[in-house]
Motif scaffolding. Structure first.
Motif, PDB file in Angstrom:
ATOM      1  N   LYS A   3     -10.327  31.070  -2.025  1.00 58.01           N
ATOM      2  CA  LYS A   3      -9.555  30.615  -2.938  1.00 58.01           C
ATOM      3  C   LYS A   3      -8.748  31.896  -3.593  1.00 58.01           C
ATOM      4  N   SER A   4      -9.212  32.989  -3.789  1.00 54.64           N
ATOM      5  CA  SER A   4      -8.509  33.863  -4.212  1.00 54.64           C
ATOM      6  C   SER A   4      -7.183  34.456  -3.347  1.00 54.64           C
ATOM      7  N   ASN A   5      -7.360  34.157  -1.959  1.00 55.03           N
ATOM      8  CA  ASN A   5      -6.243  34.777  -0.792  1.00 55.03           C
ATOM      9  C   ASN A   5      -5.228  33.497  -1.074  1.00 55.03           C
ATOM     10  N   SER A   6      -5.899  32.211  -1.205  1.00 60.89           N
ATOM     11  CA  SER A   6      -4.791  31.137  -1.491  1.00 60.89           C
ATOM     12  C   SER A   6      -3.778  31.552  -2.603  1.00 60.89           C
ATOM     13  N   GLU A   7      -4.595  31.656  -4.065  1.00 62.94           N
ATOM     14  CA  GLU A   7      -3.899  32.177  -5.121  1.00 62.94           C
ATOM     15  C   GLU A   7      -3.085  33.322  -4.967  1.00 62.94           C
ATOM     16  N   THR A   8      -3.150  34.268  -4.004  1.00 66.27           N
ATOM     17  CA  THR A   8      -2.596  35.651  -3.835  1.00 66.27           C
ATOM     18  C   THR A   8      -1.382  34.998  -3.156  1.00 66.27           C
TER      19      THR A   8
END
Length: 178
Positions: A3-8
């Motif tokens: 999720k954090s990679n996707s948000e980044t």
């Protein structure tokens, strides 16, 4: 963690897109600033970016047509000179040299000077006149065709608020060539 990679990744794409839009806006502004202000009927600020691009494209088209016309005139002049050398009559007979032409484009000036090879003409004197009157020379060129020398000088107004009084430039250039 995904999720954090996707948000980044999403933030990176937004940043890239924002930078792209800012860059395109800057390029459009630069393009619009290259088109002479008298070409725009209303103020540039009132025109949409699309309108500015369309007017710039129209201006470029007009300049392209002008270049083509000037090329034809130049070719005709060369042919006329070659014809006159072969003993036939010439349309350029009777043309009193030097000849000067001044075009005012608002924030820029174009000076075209035609002189003979035997005329002791000082090119720097024209540049000095332009400089003294508040214009900065951005390009200068010459070409020799037969027994004539064609000088072309492009200058821009140094201080846009003050401008350049083209009638004064014209008078000084006339004094210079007489």
């Amino acid at each position: 963690m995904e999720k954090s990679n996707s948000e980044t990744s999403k933030l990176d794409r937004k940043t890239v897109e924002k930078n792209r839009r800012v860059h395109m806006k800057d390029l459009c502004f630069k393009l619009a600033s290259l088109v002479p202000h008298h070409f725009f009927k209303p103020s540039k600020d009132m025109l949409s970016q699309q309108d500015q691009l369309e007017l710039a494209a129209c201006y470029i088209k007009q300049m392209r047509e002008r270049v083509e016309k000037l090329k034809r005139v130049k070719e005709q002049a060369i042919t006329t000179i070659q014809t006159s050398r072969s003993g036939m009559t010439s349309m350029m007979i009777g043309l009193r040299l030097p000849v000067i032409e001044l075009r005012d484009f608002g924030s820029s000036i174009e000076v075209v000077l035609v002189s003979g090879l035997n005329k002791n003409f000082m090119f720097y004197e024209v540049i000095t006149v332009l400089s003294d009157e508040g214009a900065e020379v951005v390009s200068a060129s010459y070409s020799t065709v037969g027994d004539k020398v064609f000088h072309t000088i492009h200058a821009q107004v140094r201080i846009s608020r003050v401008g350049v009084e083209t009638s004064r430039v014209w008078e000084r250039l006339q004094e210079l060539i007489s």
